[in-house]
Design a protein around this motif. Sequence first.
Motif, mmCIF file in Angstrom:
data_model
loop_
_atom_site.group_PDB
_atom_site.id
_atom_site.type_symbol
_atom_site.label_atom_id
_atom_site.label_comp_id
_atom_site.label_asym_id
_atom_site.label_seq_id
_atom_site.Cartn_x
_atom_site.Cartn_y
_atom_site.Cartn_z
ATOM 1 N N ILE A 214 0.821 -1.149 0.047
ATOM 2 C CA ILE A 214 0.108 -0.180 0.096
ATOM 3 C C ILE A 214 1.031 1.289 0.011
ATOM 4 C CG2 ILE A 214 -0.117 0.050 2.500
ATOM 5 C CD1 ILE A 214 -3.104 1.011 2.223
ATOM 6 N N SER A 215 0.470 2.284 -0.809
ATOM 7 C CA SER A 215 1.325 3.451 -0.897
ATOM 8 C C SER A 215 1.028 4.256 0.523
ATOM 9 C CB SER A 215 0.931 4.277 -2.060
ATOM 10 O OG SER A 215 -0.421 4.838 -2.082
ATOM 11 N N GLN A 216 1.781 5.030 0.917
ATOM 12 C CA GLN A 216 1.498 6.175 2.013
ATOM 13 C C GLN A 216 0.433 6.718 1.841
ATOM 14 O OE1 GLN A 216 5.153 8.389 2.768
ATOM 15 N NE2 GLN A 216 6.152 6.794 3.825
ATOM 16 N N ARG A 217 0.074 7.160 0.700
ATOM 17 C CA ARG A 217 -1.065 8.119 0.333
ATOM 18 C C ARG A 217 -2.034 7.496 0.620
ATOM 19 N NH1 ARG A 217 -4.312 11.552 -0.798
ATOM 20 N NH2 ARG A 217 -5.397 12.333 -2.706
ATOM 21 N N MET A 218 -2.225 6.305 -0.064
ATOM 22 C CA MET A 218 -3.408 5.260 0.136
ATOM 23 C C MET A 218 -3.676 4.836 1.472
ATOM 24 S SD MET A 218 -5.706 4.554 -2.167
ATOM 25 C CE MET A 218 -7.197 4.528 -1.094
ATOM 26 N N LEU A 219 -2.581 4.785 2.381
ATOM 27 C CA LEU A 219 -2.727 4.325 3.729
ATOM 28 C C LEU A 219 -3.386 5.602 4.622
ATOM 29 C CD1 LEU A 219 -2.686 2.328 6.027
ATOM 30 C CD2 LEU A 219 -0.004 3.065 6.378
ATOM 31 N N THR A 220 -2.933 6.828 4.070
ATOM 32 C CA THR A 220 -3.417 7.769 4.774
ATOM 33 C C THR A 220 -5.015 8.029 4.621
ATOM 34 O OG1 THR A 220 -1.613 8.988 4.678
ATOM 35 C CG2 THR A 220 -3.533 10.358 4.794
ATOM 36 N N VAL A 221 -5.163 7.674 3.220
ATOM 37 C CA VAL A 221 -6.859 8.112 2.752
ATOM 38 C C VAL A 221 -7.739 7.050 3.536
ATOM 39 C CG1 VAL A 221 -8.446 7.897 0.753
ATOM 40 C CG2 VAL A 221 -6.272 9.076 0.607
ATOM 41 N N THR A 222 -6.990 5.789 3.632
ATOM 42 C CA THR A 222 -7.872 4.704 4.014
ATOM 43 C C THR A 222 -7.997 4.946 5.508
ATOM 44 O OG1 THR A 222 -7.114 2.990 2.411
ATOM 45 C CG2 THR A 222 -7.976 2.104 4.555
ATOM 46 N N LEU A 223 -6.953 5.300 6.266
ATOM 47 C CA LEU A 223 -7.237 5.453 7.691
ATOM 48 C C LEU A 223 -8.091 6.803 8.003
ATOM 49 C CD1 LEU A 223 -3.482 5.118 8.907
ATOM 50 C CD2 LEU A 223 -5.285 3.702 9.687
ATOM 51 N N ARG A 224 -8.022 7.841 7.260
ATOM 52 C CA ARG A 224 -8.881 8.793 7.442
ATOM 53 C C ARG A 224 -10.524 8.516 7.234
ATOM 54 N NH1 ARG A 224 -5.541 13.596 4.480
ATOM 55 N NH2 ARG A 224 -3.858 14.040 6.016
ATOM 56 N N SER A 225 -10.713 7.746 6.219
ATOM 57 C CA SER A 225 -11.998 7.356 5.878
ATOM 58 C C SER A 225 -12.483 6.308 6.984
ATOM 59 C CB SER A 225 -11.864 6.433 4.643
ATOM 60 O OG SER A 225 -13.277 5.816 4.349
ATOM 61 N N LEU A 226 -11.580 5.492 7.578
ATOM 62 C CA LEU A 226 -11.981 4.635 8.684
ATOM 63 C C LEU A 226 -12.284 5.205 9.806
ATOM 64 C CD1 LEU A 226 -9.634 1.520 8.014
ATOM 65 C CD2 LEU A 226 -12.075 1.596 7.569
ATOM 66 N N GLU A 227 -11.589 6.314 9.901
ATOM 67 C CA GLU A 227 -11.686 7.040 11.280
ATOM 68 C C GLU A 227 -12.830 8.052 11.186
ATOM 69 O OE1 GLU A 227 -9.368 10.399 13.837
ATOM 70 O OE2 GLU A 227 -8.644 10.190 11.831
ATOM 71 N N ALA A 228 -13.407 8.390 10.212
ATOM 72 C CA ALA A 228 -14.505 9.206 9.781
ATOM 73 C C ALA A 228 -15.749 8.266 10.105
ATOM 74 C CB ALA A 228 -14.523 9.748 8.408
ATOM 75 N N ASP A 229 -15.690 7.037 9.543
ATOM 76 C CA ASP A 229 -16.706 6.133 9.875
ATOM 77 C C ASP A 229 -16.754 5.683 11.326
ATOM 78 O OD1 ASP A 229 -17.375 6.471 7.539
ATOM 79 O OD2 ASP A 229 -16.659 4.429 6.708
ATOM 80 N N GLY A 230 -15.614 5.879 12.389
ATOM 81 C CA GLY A 230 -15.745 5.499 13.687
ATOM 82 C C GLY A 230 -14.942 4.205 13.832
ATOM 83 N N LEU A 231 -14.213 3.510 13.016
ATOM 84 C CA LEU A 231 -13.823 2.301 13.284
ATOM 85 C C LEU A 231 -12.502 2.311 13.822
ATOM 86 C CD1 LEU A 231 -15.383 0.790 9.646
ATOM 87 C CD2 LEU A 231 -16.081 0.369 11.963
ATOM 88 N N VAL A 232 -11.694 3.225 13.357
ATOM 89 C CA VAL A 232 -10.481 3.513 13.903
ATOM 90 C C VAL A 232 -10.294 4.816 14.686
ATOM 91 C CG1 VAL A 232 -8.052 3.889 13.049
ATOM 92 C CG2 VAL A 232 -9.522 2.167 11.882
#
Length: 121
Positions: free
Chosen positions: A54-72
Amino acid sequence: MEEEKIVNNIIEGICPIRDIIASLSDKWSLLVIYTLSQNPKMRFSELHKSINDISQRMLTVTLRSLEADGLVSRQIYPEVPPRVEYQLTELGYSLLDPLKGLVNWARENTAVIQKSRKSYQ
């Protein structure tokens, strides 16, 4: 009556269930959730090393999305340099049983699906 309303909402594209499933079914979200389930807390660099393709950018995007959904959740420590740790929330942990079910189903059916894909080509 309620079931008919749900079906109509799905067809019309205003279904929150569809939105949640779409958010989780991208290429990386479930892998990030699974990786975080193996460790109580992980820094960004640890996550990146654990999911090496996974690229750093994609990991950042994924973590932000999961955080916004309340999962992380993300914890920032006021240090120099700043330390940031990620962990699953209670909601994120509640997703693990359904995820394990999906993984088990995939394991059980991998050979059949691969055979079907070969015959389709």
